[in-house]
Structures are given as structure tokens and as C-alpha cells.
Scaffold this motif. Structure first.
Motif, mmCIF file in Angstrom:
data_model
loop_
_atom_site.group_PDB
_atom_site.id
_atom_site.type_symbol
_atom_site.label_atom_id
_atom_site.label_comp_id
_atom_site.label_asym_id
_atom_site.label_seq_id
_atom_site.Cartn_x
_atom_site.Cartn_y
_atom_site.Cartn_z
ATOM 1 N N ILE A 98 34.498 19.505 -33.518
ATOM 2 C CA ILE A 98 34.379 18.888 -32.195
ATOM 3 C C ILE A 98 34.483 19.938 -31.090
ATOM 4 C CG2 ILE A 98 36.849 18.409 -32.013
ATOM 5 C CD1 ILE A 98 36.136 15.832 -30.578
ATOM 6 N N CYS A 138 32.750 8.169 -30.797
ATOM 7 C CA CYS A 138 34.029 8.588 -30.229
ATOM 8 C C CYS A 138 35.032 7.436 -30.199
ATOM 9 C CB CYS A 138 33.826 9.130 -28.806
ATOM 10 S SG CYS A 138 32.981 10.716 -28.747
ATOM 11 N N HIS A 144 38.518 13.075 -27.758
ATOM 12 C CA HIS A 144 37.294 12.276 -27.696
ATOM 13 C C HIS A 144 37.051 11.742 -26.293
ATOM 14 C CE1 HIS A 144 36.491 11.343 -32.223
ATOM 15 N NE2 HIS A 144 36.769 12.616 -31.999
ATOM 16 N N LEU A 148 33.758 12.324 -24.253
ATOM 17 C CA LEU A 148 33.050 11.193 -23.660
ATOM 18 C C LEU A 148 32.751 11.445 -22.187
ATOM 19 C CD1 LEU A 148 34.817 8.010 -25.080
ATOM 20 C CD2 LEU A 148 32.383 8.488 -25.171
#
Length: 301
Positions: A98, A138, A144, A148
Motif C-alpha cells: 500500500i 479500502c 486506507h 481514499l
């Protein structure tokens, strides 16, 4: 006599040419002097401005110069090159960490904010499909949520261009993903406002997205979100009024009145004029209740 007349005519013509050239030479010298004086004035003004600048401004100017020199020597530091690398990271994002995807999104956030060409490259690469799939995957964890937020900002930077918004709207399940985000993060202002603005722009740009949002299922979900936010706003108004927070309570009360009388204000204001409100960069300062009301006005239009 004829030869003497011709010779006299040649002499007169030569004198006219000489007279014209001398006057033209004076003009050339005058232009050179004017250019020189302009350069001297420019140099003098530059020195005055530099002497008035603070140390902080001077340091910033030096950093900009050094960055420009590094960009000339290293083409990989240019904005277009970094955008291409970030798009390649997104295209091959399956199974990647990520942190790598977040770094690519941060580069795209910067490039799409300042460069229209980077926005066009983003649209041509169909990267909106990848970002919408990323939005779907997400959750509510802190990393996350940051991913986003940045992804929504990138899509908004591209969607703010009128000729690129329909391309963003062609991604798969745009309305479904954005309504899910609005429902899931209705208590997170930063994400809710971004999702609401993006959905408003796609509704404004694409009749297909507008028809989907006007379907009974999505209409019911959006109205449910509006009722929840209105109820929450009324509670906040009561709390702020009870604590007597002055101007803050008055502004909150004004927002509460707007929430209750949203339909009447929708008829009095022009929807296209209100849509211009979202063209600025201060989207995080807009109240969520105004965003959802504005989107419902676009659907009723």
C-alpha cells in the motif's frame, strides 16, 4: 545635355538614398539607446526587489533555481515523467504494498493539480478505473482513509476539467462506489465531501450516471444519507446553542435552517450558479449537508 541630365538625376537619387539612410541610422541608434535604458531600469528594479526580500524568500528562490537545474540534468524529476511512472505503478498495482500505491497517488495528486496535460494523460491511460477499484477495496483503517482521500482528490482534479469529466464517468460502477463511500464515511467530513463533490460532477457531466442515481434504489440511499446528516446537524446546533458559543452557534444555526428549508432554497437559486461553488480548491471547508443538498438538486434538475 542628355548625359548631363541623367548624371544629375542619379546624383539626386543618391542624395535621397543617403538622406534616408542617415535618418534611419539615427532611429537605429535611438532604439538601441532605449533598449539599453530599459535593461538598466530592469536591473535596477531587480536589485531593489532583491534587497527588500526577506531571507526566507531569498532561500526559496535559491531552492527553486537549484530544483530547476536538477530537473534539467535529470529528466526523471520532471512532472510529466513522474506522472508516467506513477501511472505504471497503478497499472501494475496488483499485489503491491500500500505504501507504493500511496506514493504513486501522492505524485498524481501533485501533477494533476498543476498540469492539465497530466490530467489528460491520466484520462487517456484509463487510470480512473484502477482508482475506483482501489476505492472499493479500502476500509476504515487510517492508512486506507489517507489513500481514499488522495485518490478522491486525484479524480476530482481530473473531473474538474469539463472535457475530461465524461471520461472519468465511464469507469465501472462509479455511482455505486461513491454512494457506498458517502454512506460508509458520513461521519468523516474530509472523505464525505470529496465523494459528494465527485459524484456531483459526474452527475453533471454524464447522463448515464445521473439516470443511475435517479433510480429508486440509489435515490432512497441518498435521501437516507441526507436525513441522517440533517438529524446530526440539528443535534450539533442544539449543543452549540446550549453552550452559547457565539458566532459558531449562529453559523451552525444558519446551516441548520438551510438543511430544513433545502427544497425552498433549491427553487430560488440557480443550480448552475451553485455548481460553480465547487470549482474552488477549498472543498474541505464546505459543510457535508450542503454537498448532499446540492447533489440532490442536480438530480432533480
Amino acid at each position: 545635355i542628355r548625359c548631363a541630365f541623367k548624371k544629375l538625376a542619379h546624383i539626386k537619387a543618391a542624395r535621397k538614398v543617403q538622406r534616408w539612410f542617415r535618418s534611419f541610422r539615427v532611429l537605429i541608434r535611438a532604439r538601441k539607446l532605449v533598449r539599453g535604458f530599459r535593461r538598466l531600469v530592469a536591473v535596477r528594479r531587480a536589485k531593489i526587489i532583491k534587497s527588500r526580500n526577506s531571507v526566507k524568500v531569498t532561500a526559496l528562490v535559491e531552492k527553486i533555481k537549484q530544483s530547476a537545474l536538477r530537473a534539467k540534468t535529470d529528466p526523471g524529476m520532471k512532472l510529466g515523467k513522474q506522472t508516467q511512472q506513477a501511472l505504471r505503478v497503478l497499472e501494475n498495482s496488483n499485489g503491491k504494498m500500500i505504501s507504493h500505491v500511496l506514493r504513486a497517488c501522492q505524485i498524481l495528486e501533485l501533477s494533476t493539480q498543476f498540469s492539465r496535460l497530466c490530467c489528460e494523460a491520466f484520462a487517456e491511460a484509463s487510470a480512473s478505473n484502477i482508482l475506483f477499484e482501489l476505492l472499493r477495496s479500502c476500509n476504515r483503517s487510517t492508512p486506507h482513509q489517507e489513500l481514499l482521500r488522495i485518490s478522491l482528490v486525484v479524480l476530482l482534479h481530473v473531473g474538474r476539467h469539463e472535457h475530461l469529466a465524461p471520461i472519468v464517468a465511464t469507469a465501472n460502477d462509479t455511482a455505486d462506489i461513491l454512494v457506498d463511500l458517502m454512506q460508509m464515511f458520513r461521519d468523516k467530513k474530509s472523505i464525505f465531501v470529496l465523494a459528494a463533490e465527485l459524484l456531483s460532477r459526474l452527475v453533471y457531466a454524464s447522463p448515464d450516471v445521473k439516470d443511475i442515481c435517479n433510480s429508486p434504489l440509489y435515490k432512497k440511499r441518498l435521501e437516507g444519507i441526507l436525513h441522517i446528516i440533517e438529524r446530526k446537524n440539528r443535534v450539533e446546533v442544539r449543543v452549540k446553542t446550549a453552550t452559547g458559543s457565539g458566532s459558531t452557534a449562529n453559523s451552525a444555526a444558519a446551516v441548520g435552517v438551510t438543511a430544513v428549508t433545502g427544497t425552498s432554497s433549491a427553487n430560488s437559486n440557480n443550480t448552475s450558479d451553485e455548481f460553480d461553488m465547487y470549482k474552488g480548491r477549498l472543498y474541505q471547508r464546505i459543510e457535508p449537508i450542503l454537498c448532499i443538498q446540492h447533489m440532490l438538486k442536480l438530480l432533480h434538475k
